[in-house]
Design an enzyme around this catalytic site. Structure first.
Site, PDB file in Angstrom:
ATOM      1  N   THR A  52       2.025   0.216   4.289  1.00 51.02           N
ATOM      2  CA  THR A  52       1.187   1.312   4.782  1.00 51.02           C
ATOM      3  C   THR A  52       0.388   1.906   3.623  1.00 51.02           C
ATOM      4  O   THR A  52       0.274   1.286   2.561  1.00 51.02           O
ATOM      5  CB  THR A  52       2.052   2.359   5.535  1.00 51.02           C
ATOM      6  OG1 THR A  52       1.174   3.291   6.180  1.00 51.02           O
ATOM      7  CG2 THR A  52       2.993   3.119   4.621  1.00 51.02           C
ATOM      8  N   ASN A  53      -0.194   3.070   3.822  1.00 47.27           N
ATOM      9  CA  ASN A  53      -1.031   3.682   2.780  1.00 47.27           C
ATOM     10  C   ASN A  53      -0.833   5.193   2.794  1.00 47.27           C
ATOM     11  O   ASN A  53      -0.052   5.721   3.576  1.00 47.27           O
ATOM     12  CB  ASN A  53      -2.498   3.303   3.001  1.00 47.27           C
ATOM     13  CG  ASN A  53      -2.980   3.753   4.363  1.00 47.27           C
ATOM     14  OD1 ASN A  53      -3.047   4.937   4.654  1.00 47.27           O
ATOM     15  ND2 ASN A  53      -3.287   2.795   5.230  1.00 47.27           N
ATOM     16  N   ARG A  54      -1.553   5.897   1.929  1.00 45.27           N
ATOM     17  CA  ARG A  54      -1.287   7.317   1.713  1.00 45.27           C
ATOM     18  C   ARG A  54      -2.055   8.263   2.644  1.00 45.27           C
ATOM     19  O   ARG A  54      -2.068   9.461   2.412  1.00 45.27           O
ATOM     20  CB  ARG A  54      -1.666   7.702   0.280  1.00 45.27           C
ATOM     21  CG  ARG A  54      -0.802   7.065  -0.776  1.00 45.27           C
ATOM     22  CD  ARG A  54      -1.204   7.628  -2.124  1.00 45.27           C
ATOM     23  NE  ARG A  54      -0.630   6.876  -3.214  1.00 45.27           N
ATOM     24  CZ  ARG A  54       0.623   7.034  -3.646  1.00 45.27           C
ATOM     25  NH1 ARG A  54       1.405   7.908  -3.074  1.00 45.27           N
ATOM     26  NH2 ARG A  54       1.055   6.304  -4.644  1.00 45.27           N
ATOM     27  N   SER A  55      -2.699   7.745   3.663  1.00 44.61           N
ATOM     28  CA  SER A  55      -3.476   8.642   4.531  1.00 44.61           C
ATOM     29  C   SER A  55      -2.567   9.689   5.195  1.00 44.61           C
ATOM     30  O   SER A  55      -1.510   9.353   5.721  1.00 44.61           O
ATOM     31  CB  SER A  55      -4.159   7.813   5.620  1.00 44.61           C
ATOM     32  OG  SER A  55      -4.713   8.663   6.578  1.00 44.61           O
TER      33      SER A  55
END
Ligand code: C5P
Length: 408
Positions: free
Chosen positions: A216-219
């Site tokens: 996943t990512n940091r959004s």
């Protein structure tokens, strides 16, 4: 998160609370209504007071609570008639089998049923009871009598009931109750985006490696949620397709929860096919997914390196480019912001792209402010100063509205 939905501001809402274990949910409903600026007068039956104290509602609404026809808290013996005349809407949540039967038969032996008999305002009932009671023939008849007289029912929902049994009889979720109330007072017809259906995506997608691991990512989802809320407050019908975030579900918005990029594509596509007017893709969609997610948790080995094969996720914006609706994308970049944004605008067939420099520390990822440049197909660049994500949302929606109007 503050609840905004302007159509409720200043409206006189009578909240009728009757004796069900679901009374605790009425506390949340009262709180949300007050946050939205409604003037909330609570009318409680005697049995409701066994579950929740009138003090709870008095503290939340900053108004006296009617608990008795011959009034415990006011000197005015006709208080219920005054309330009934002033009401813009009456919401009974939870509504027990008993109160539904009394209203269907015109009883007025307590303050709540007297208010209902005396008001011209729309009355909404959100029932809560055991499934067998809801299915009972007498209840069916009472419901159809009330519906034929113009009363509306919200739910009840299916699920686990107070008895522990599963069935239809649960008080609907607060957001569903508030949605229905909003519609009843014509909330959806106010605001400059009234009549529009806006789809917003938010959050960072999660691509499964195995049943317990993800990429996943940091959004944070904050910009997408701000756009969804701003569109709602301007009267649009909103579908928020969101990957997991730490944010609370906004009220009066259809929230579709998804995990992976593929799930998000399916939900976005179906909303556009159903005739949405605009898509704002604020989600940080993962660009890569594991070529095949393992069915079981992958075992840790003693190797010091491991290789995971990744394949490209579907590009959601590019996939839906031929479907009708204004398309807005985001370009989160750490270098050559405008060059990259322009390239994405044309490659993905967008109407607008919102470029933001995510290397800045005061704007972008996981903070409440953003500094963006909005680029359009004609090459125009609207450079906005540092502002709240909510203000950025309104500026994007101004542009979306301009394009929708020009196409009408
Ligand atoms: O190509 P890039 O990921 O930088 O483009 C960003 C924009 O495209 C965002 O609006 C994002 O939501 C969208 N996007 C998409 N499908 C993907 C990746 C990104 O729609 N697979």
């Amino acid at each position: 998160m503050t609840t905004h939905f302007s159509a409720l501001r200043g409206k006189n809402v009578i909240l009728g609370v009757t004796g069900s274990i679901a009374c605790y949910k009425a506390v949340d409903i009262a709180s949300k209504l007050v946050q939205a600026g409604a003037v909330v007068d609570t009318v409680m039956t005697r049995s409701a007071q066994q579950f929740v104290s009138s003090l709870t509602f008095r503290s939340l609404t900053h108004r006296s609570v009617v608990t008795d026809l011959f009034d415990a808290e006011s000197d005015d013996a006709v208080e219920h008639v005054a309330l009934a005349l002033r009401a813009d809407v009456v919401l009974i949540a939870p509504a027990t089998a008993n109160v539904i039967a009394k209203i269907a038969n015109g009883f007025a032996d307590d303050a709540l049923t007297a208010v209902v008999l005396a008001t011209n305002a729309p009355v909404l009932l959100a029932p809560a009871m055991e499934g067998r009671m809801w299915a009972n023939a007498a209840m069916r008849q009472n419901v159809s009598t009330l519906e034929s007289r113009g009363f509306s029912f919200i739910g009840p929902a299916e699920g686990r009931l107070a008895s522990g049994e599963m069935g239809r009889g649960r008080l609907e979720e607060t957001s569903t109750v508030l949605n229905a109330l909003y519609e009843a007072i014509g909330g959806g017809s106010a605001g400059d985006l009234a009549g529009m259906h806006v789809v917003v995506s938010a959050g960072g997608t999660q691509e499964p490696i195995d049943p317990v691991r993800i990429i996943t990512n940091r959004s944070s989802g904050k910009q997408g949620y701000a756009i969804a809320e701003a569109a709602r407050d301007r009267g649009a019908r909103v579908t928020l397709v969101t990957a997991p975030t730490a944010l609370t579900d906004p009220d009066l918005i259809e929230v579709v929860k998804v995990g992976s990029a593929r799930d998000m594509l399916a939900s976005v596509e179906s909303a556009l096919r159903a005739g949405a007017d605009a898509l704002v893709m604020a989600a940080a969609v993962a660009d890569w997914e594991p070529a095949s997610a393992a069915g079981q948790k992958m075992k840790k080995t003693w190797e010091t390196r491991m290789t995971l094969e990744l394949t490209k996720t579907p590009d959601i914006l590019a996939t839906v480019r031929e479907l009708p609706g204004v398309k807005v994308g985001f370009a989160a970049e750490t270098e050559d912001l405008l060059g990259n944004a322009k390239e994405k605008l044309s490659r993905k067939g967008l109407d607008l792209i919102v470029a933001n420099d995510v290397s800045a520390t005061d704007a972008g990822f996981n903070v409440d402010n953003n500094r963006v440049v909005i680029l359009d197909r004609d090459g125009a660049q609207e450079e906005l100063p540092l502002m709240s994500k909510r203000d950025v949302a309104d500026r994007i929606l101004d542009r979306v509205r301009g394009i929708v109007d020009a196409r009408r």
